[in-house]
Design a protein around this motif. Structure first.
Motif, PDB file in Angstrom:
ATOM      1  N   ARG A 229       3.252  -0.965 -18.327  1.00 44.97           N
ATOM      2  CA  ARG A 229       1.862  -1.437 -18.290  1.00 44.97           C
ATOM      3  C   ARG A 229       1.759  -2.726 -17.467  1.00 44.97           C
ATOM      4  O   ARG A 229       0.861  -2.889 -16.637  1.00 44.97           O
ATOM      5  CB  ARG A 229       1.370  -1.650 -19.733  1.00 44.97           C
TER       6      ARG A 229
ATOM      7  N   ALA B 169       2.285  -1.992 -13.692  1.00 46.25           N
ATOM      8  CA  ALA B 169       1.103  -1.363 -13.082  1.00 46.25           C
ATOM      9  C   ALA B 169       0.024  -2.416 -12.824  1.00 46.25           C
ATOM     10  O   ALA B 169      -0.604  -2.432 -11.754  1.00 46.25           O
ATOM     11  CB  ALA B 169       0.580  -0.254 -13.985  1.00 46.25           C
ATOM     12  N   ALA B 170      -0.172  -3.313 -13.788  1.00 47.87           N
ATOM     13  CA  ALA B 170      -1.199  -4.358 -13.612  1.00 47.87           C
ATOM     14  C   ALA B 170      -0.812  -5.260 -12.440  1.00 47.87           C
ATOM     15  O   ALA B 170      -1.649  -5.583 -11.586  1.00 47.87           O
ATOM     16  CB  ALA B 170      -1.333  -5.169 -14.898  1.00 47.87           C
ATOM     17  N   GLU B 171       0.463  -5.615 -12.384  1.00 47.51           N
ATOM     18  CA  GLU B 171       0.964  -6.484 -11.312  1.00 47.51           C
ATOM     19  C   GLU B 171       0.735  -5.859  -9.933  1.00 47.51           C
ATOM     20  O   GLU B 171       0.419  -6.534  -8.969  1.00 47.51           O
ATOM     21  CB  GLU B 171       2.464  -6.714 -11.565  1.00 47.51           C
ATOM     22  N   LEU B 172       0.903  -4.540  -9.857  1.00 51.28           N
ATOM     23  CA  LEU B 172       0.808  -3.843  -8.566  1.00 51.28           C
ATOM     24  C   LEU B 172      -0.565  -3.208  -8.347  1.00 51.28           C
ATOM     25  O   LEU B 172      -0.771  -2.498  -7.358  1.00 51.28           O
ATOM     26  CB  LEU B 172       1.880  -2.741  -8.501  1.00 51.28           C
ATOM     27  N   SER B 173      -1.488  -3.436  -9.276  1.00 46.99           N
ATOM     28  CA  SER B 173      -2.832  -2.810  -9.235  1.00 46.99           C
ATOM     29  C   SER B 173      -2.724  -1.289  -9.101  1.00 46.99           C
ATOM     30  O   SER B 173      -3.395  -0.676  -8.258  1.00 46.99           O
ATOM     31  CB  SER B 173      -3.667  -3.366  -8.083  1.00 46.99           C
ATOM     32  N   ARG B 174      -1.842  -0.701  -9.899  1.00 49.97           N
ATOM     33  CA  ARG B 174      -1.664   0.762  -9.908  1.00 49.97           C
ATOM     34  C   ARG B 174      -2.165   1.324 -11.225  1.00 49.97           C
ATOM     35  O   ARG B 174      -2.193   0.616 -12.237  1.00 49.97           O
ATOM     36  CB  ARG B 174      -0.174   1.119  -9.796  1.00 49.97           C
ATOM     37  N   GLU B 175      -2.478   2.610 -11.219  1.00 54.22           N
ATOM     38  CA  GLU B 175      -2.816   3.277 -12.479  1.00 54.22           C
ATOM     39  C   GLU B 175      -1.551   3.408 -13.312  1.00 54.22           C
ATOM     40  O   GLU B 175      -0.473   3.669 -12.763  1.00 54.22           O
ATOM     41  CB  GLU B 175      -3.343   4.676 -12.199  1.00 54.22           C
TER      42      GLU B 175
ATOM     43  N   GLN C 284       0.821  -1.209   0.000  1.00 49.65           N
ATOM     44  CA  GLN C 284       0.000   0.000   0.000  1.00 49.65           C
ATOM     45  C   GLN C 284       0.853   1.255   0.000  1.00 49.65           C
ATOM     46  O   GLN C 284       0.483   2.285  -0.541  1.00 49.65           O
ATOM     47  CB  GLN C 284      -0.912   0.012   1.241  1.00 49.65           C
TER      48      GLN C 284
END
Ligand SMILES: Nc1ncnc2c1ncn2[C@@H]1O[C@H](COP(=O)(O)OP(=O)(O)OP(=O)(O)O)[C@@H](O)[C@H]1O
Ligand SMILES: O=C(O)C1=C[C@@H](O)[C@@H](O)[C@H](O)C1
Ligand SMILES: [Mg+2]
Length: 180
Positions: free
Chosen positions: A22, A25-31, A2
């Protein structure tokens, strides 16, 4: 994760900033943001058109404004353009507002990865290998001076590089938590 800081990717054309950013970001659930894409979306024009009409100077102005806006966000992954580190103001914003990762690759890989793509105006006039070598000499020290981590992308695929970044970022962030 977090408390993960912003992650900013720098490096030369074809290093994989957009592709790996890209995935990361998907791996970390980030924009995820890509400054080149965002400039094109806002202008309603592609990068070659902006270079034709406004010159490189016009593009660099737009790029600085975009870096200013996007580095002001929180908990994002941002892929920058290959020349973003040329401006001192950009280097400062990147360093102050997040963790900067230099995606390093060789000129040989850059040539392979950019060969079929006409969307990079700086490679269209002259010998691409010479242009990329000259850029490397000038920019490699700037990428290094701006970054917290250097990650090679020339010997493994994008997913494997994204996984390595996650591992190394966790190591970078966790000791700070232990000392808190
Ligand atoms: N680690 C990698 N292994 C193999 N191919 C890769 C790797 N990283 C990127 N590529 C491929 O190289 C090409 C260029 O990648 P990408 O557009 O992500 O580079 P970039 O660093 O964003 O470049 P630019 O600065 O021009 O925006 C794409 O076709 C991508 O699929
Ligand atoms: O290396 C550069 O100077 C550039 C890289 C691309 O990402 C784009 O920002 C543009 O083509 C310029
Ligand atoms: Mg890109």
């Amino acid at each position: 994760m977090q408390d993960l800081p912003n992650l900013f990717l720098v490096g030369p054309m074809g290093a994989g900033k957009s592709t790996i950013g890209r995935l990361l970001a998907a791996e970390l659930s980030r924009e995820f943001y890509d400054s080149d894409h965002e400039i094109q979306r806002r202008c309603g024009a592609d990068i070659p058109w902006i270079f034709d009409v406004e010159g490189e100077a016009g593009f660099r102005e737009r790029e600085q404004q975009m870096i200013e806006e996007l580095t002001g966000k929180e908990a994002v992954v941002l892929a920058t353009g290959g020349g973003a580190v040329l401006r001192e103001a950009n280097r400062r914003m990147l360093r102050e507002r997040g963790t900067v990762i230099y995606l390093y690759t060789t000129v040989e890989q850059q040539l392979r990865r950019t060969a079929k793509d006409r969307n990079r105006p700086l490679l269209q006039n002259g010998n691409p290998e010479e242009i990329l070598r000259t850029m490397f000499t000038k920019r490699d020290p700037l990428y290094r001076a701006t970054s917290d981590l250097v990650v090679r992308t020339d010997r493994r695929g994008p997913r494997s590089v994204a996984n390595e970044i996650v591992r190394r970022i966790k190591r970078l962030v966790d000791p700070l938590k232990c000392n808190a």
